[in-house]
Motif scaffolding. Sequence first.
Motif, short mmCIF file in Angstrom:
data_model
loop_
_atom_site.label_atom_id
_atom_site.label_comp_id
_atom_site.label_asym_id
_atom_site.label_seq_id
_atom_site.Cartn_x
_atom_site.Cartn_y
_atom_site.Cartn_z
N ASN A 1 -2.12 -5.12 18.21
CA ASN A 1 -1.93 -6.57 18.34
C ASN A 1 -0.52 -6.99 17.95
O ASN A 1 0.11 -7.80 18.62
CB ASN A 1 -2.93 -7.32 17.44
CG ASN A 1 -4.32 -7.28 18.03
OD1 ASN A 1 -4.47 -7.08 19.24
ND2 ASN A 1 -5.32 -7.43 17.19
N ASP A 2 -0.04 -6.43 16.81
CA ASP A 2 1.29 -6.79 16.32
C ASP A 2 2.36 -6.38 17.33
O ASP A 2 3.27 -7.14 17.64
CB ASP A 2 1.57 -6.12 14.97
CG ASP A 2 0.66 -6.65 13.89
OD1 ASP A 2 0.12 -7.77 14.07
OD2 ASP A 2 0.47 -5.96 12.87
N VAL A 3 2.23 -5.15 17.83
CA VAL A 3 3.23 -4.66 18.79
C VAL A 3 3.21 -5.52 20.05
O VAL A 3 4.26 -5.93 20.55
CB VAL A 3 2.99 -3.17 19.13
CG1 VAL A 3 3.88 -2.72 20.27
CG2 VAL A 3 3.24 -2.29 17.90
N VAL A 4 2.01 -5.81 20.53
CA VAL A 4 1.91 -6.62 21.75
C VAL A 4 2.51 -8.00 21.52
O VAL A 4 3.28 -8.51 22.35
CB VAL A 4 0.44 -6.73 22.22
CG1 VAL A 4 0.29 -7.81 23.28
CG2 VAL A 4 -0.04 -5.39 22.76
N ALA A 5 2.20 -8.61 20.34
CA ALA A 5 2.76 -9.95 20.06
C ALA A 5 4.28 -9.89 20.07
O ALA A 5 4.95 -10.76 20.65
CB ALA A 5 2.25 -10.44 18.71
N SER A 6 4.84 -8.85 19.46
CA SER A 6 6.30 -8.72 19.43
C SER A 6 6.85 -8.53 20.83
O SER A 6 7.88 -9.11 21.20
CB SER A 6 6.70 -7.54 18.55
OG SER A 6 6.68 -7.92 17.20
N ARG B 1 5.38 -19.10 18.31
CA ARG B 1 6.05 -18.24 19.28
C ARG B 1 7.50 -18.69 19.54
O ARG B 1 8.37 -17.89 19.83
CB ARG B 1 5.25 -18.27 20.58
CG ARG B 1 5.57 -17.18 21.52
CD ARG B 1 4.58 -17.14 22.66
NE ARG B 1 3.43 -16.32 22.32
CZ ARG B 1 2.41 -16.13 23.15
NH1 ARG B 1 2.37 -16.72 24.32
NH2 ARG B 1 1.42 -15.35 22.80
N GLY B 2 7.72 -20.03 19.44
CA GLY B 2 9.00 -20.60 19.84
C GLY B 2 10.19 -20.04 19.09
O GLY B 2 11.24 -19.76 19.69
N MET C 1 14.52 -10.63 17.00
CA MET C 1 13.07 -10.78 17.07
C MET C 1 12.44 -10.60 15.69
O MET C 1 11.63 -11.42 15.23
CB MET C 1 12.49 -9.74 18.03
CG MET C 1 10.98 -9.79 18.17
SD MET C 1 10.35 -8.27 18.88
CE MET C 1 10.40 -7.19 17.45
N VAL C 2 12.84 -9.52 14.99
CA VAL C 2 12.27 -9.26 13.66
C VAL C 2 12.62 -10.42 12.73
O VAL C 2 11.77 -10.93 12.00
CB VAL C 2 12.78 -7.92 13.11
CG1 VAL C 2 12.32 -7.73 11.67
CG2 VAL C 2 12.31 -6.78 13.99
N VAL D 1 10.21 -15.19 9.46
CA VAL D 1 10.11 -16.52 8.84
C VAL D 1 9.52 -17.58 9.75
O VAL D 1 9.07 -18.62 9.26
CB VAL D 1 11.49 -17.02 8.36
CG1 VAL D 1 11.95 -16.19 7.18
CG2 VAL D 1 12.50 -16.97 9.48
N GLY D 2 9.51 -17.34 11.06
CA GLY D 2 9.17 -18.46 11.92
C GLY D 2 8.02 -18.21 12.87
O GLY D 2 7.82 -18.98 13.81
N ALA D 3 7.23 -17.12 12.65
CA ALA D 3 6.19 -16.81 13.63
C ALA D 3 4.85 -16.62 12.94
O ALA D 3 4.77 -16.53 11.71
CB ALA D 3 6.58 -15.57 14.41
N ASP D 4 3.80 -16.55 13.74
CA ASP D 4 2.49 -16.30 13.17
C ASP D 4 1.88 -15.03 13.75
O ASP D 4 0.68 -14.81 13.70
CB ASP D 4 1.56 -17.50 13.42
CG ASP D 4 1.56 -17.93 14.88
OD1 ASP D 4 2.08 -17.14 15.72
OD2 ASP D 4 1.07 -19.02 15.19
#
Lengths: 268, 258
Positions: B58-63, B122-123, B194-195, B200-203
């Motif tokens: 899930n984490d990899v896909v989200a990234s 995501r933004g 991205m990282v 700080v800005g993603a969920d």
Amino acid sequence: MTVAVLRLAGVTKTFRAPRGGGDVVALSGVDLDVREGEFLTVVGPSGCGKSTMLSLVAGFAQPTAGEVLFQGQPVLEPGPERGVMFQDYALFPWRTVMGNIEFGPYALGVGKAERRGRARELIQLVGLEGFEDRYPHELSGGMRQRCALARMLANNPTMWLMDEPLAAVDLQTRIILQDELLRLWGDGGSAKRSTVLFVTHGIDEAVLLADRVVVMARRPGRIKAIVDVNLPRPRAAQRSSPALAELVGRVWDLIRDEAVRAIAEETN
Amino acid sequence: MSSALRRVATAAQPMIGIAALIAAWQAASVIAANPTLAPPLGAIARQIAAMASTDLLNDVVASLVHLLLGYGCGAILGLVLALLAARSEWFAAILDPYVEFLRPISAIAWIPIAILLFGVGRGVPVFLIFYASLFPILVSTLDGVRSVDRGLINAGRALGASRRLVVTNIILPAALPSILSGARLSLGVAWVAMVAGELVGADAGLGWRIMWYQEFFSMDGVMATIVVIGAVGWLLDALLRALQRRLLAWSPTTGARG
Ligand SMILES: Nc1ncnc2c1ncn2[C@@H]1O[C@H](COP(=O)(O)OP(=O)(O)OP(=O)(O)O)[C@@H](O)[C@H]1O
Ligand SMILES: [Mg+2]
């Protein structure tokens, strides 16, 4: 009376010097008439404007003054009837031998089967069979030269503009390519020959190939003399004729002073 | 050396570096004797295995979704702007000051504004990735297009090529090496951005997962995620490199056959 297929009338070309200073006059008041089917060679010291003259005829640049007329029309841009063979070949590195040779017909909208066929013929003509799928960097210098020649011929241009096309190969290869070039042009006496403007540093080569040799002088670049070469064709048989040697001597006498001066200027 | 042996040796070269790093880490963790600060390799490996069976995918896909959106838009816009600037002098004159002003500013500096604009989600990472990937490919493409050998263009025109054909069949292929190396540079900085954005800005995403593990004081988890980030980043670059080799088979420097 044959009309000139190519006419240069009072052609002057100046370049703005890149870092200030005066303008460079590459050509100054050049007049030249070239007859249809004529093989014209151009010799002269480095920097006398040979390449500039060729690029004006090709349509890559416009004269500062005077005009260049091809078949009676001013030359405004390049066109496929004037084929060019560049000193550094300018082959497309991302295209194979086949891809380079068929680019001209492709650009002119010739169908795939037809342009393939024509390219195959030319590949055979210049002896590159078996190398169709090689990229230019995988070829020897002589093979690149043949490829560039075939690419130029693919559009059947009526005028061949060649800038020191054989300069970068060894002597044996050059002699072989000279013979091939003459054969392709129709030295044996074919009816319809193309008109050739051939720049070279080799005086022997200039005399061997030409109907007339244009001797240029520099600063400013201009035509110093035109030497008629009235030797019989085919020329391959004339390589060791005394008449050819005598003409070579005459051309050399014409450019020796220029060459000496050019060297003196370059070393100062 | 036989060619088979040499091939094995070439393949082993990067392994030597990796092996050295692993050994150094293991030594450090033994010397530090502090599993929170320097968790031993075994713990990290166990952690990765545990993640693989739970949230890792899930984490990899989200990234990758963040990356695809940000890098896709950034790289394409960079490419298009560069091509426009190469075509039109006045467009280049307008674009140039913006590029030269914005380019040196790290994407990370925009985080507060991005959070304000897009809120956590995501933004933020998508914007940072977009910003970071825009400039390398733009500058590199413009350089490439501008330095196309005049002789090749003249050759094409003398062979009867129309202006359009010159662009598509001469200028673009001639600039392709620069475009692709710009695309790789862009991907590299995009991955970094991205990282940062996810931290700080993603969920969701690998960066977000690092923060998540930090809250549980799980250095195993943080280290394991970092290893995954490095590995996936390397994999993506390897993909682009393979593409480069494939598309530039004709080039004497990058060509596979050369
Ligand atoms: N694009 C250019 N900008 C400025 N000067 C130029 C340009 N092209 C040629 N020149 C100058 O014009 C003169 C003639 O150049 P040209 O290349 O035509 O000489 P050439 O006879 O072909 O020389 P070579 O035998 O060395 O090839 C030279 O002095 C050269 O520096
Ligand atoms: Mg020249």
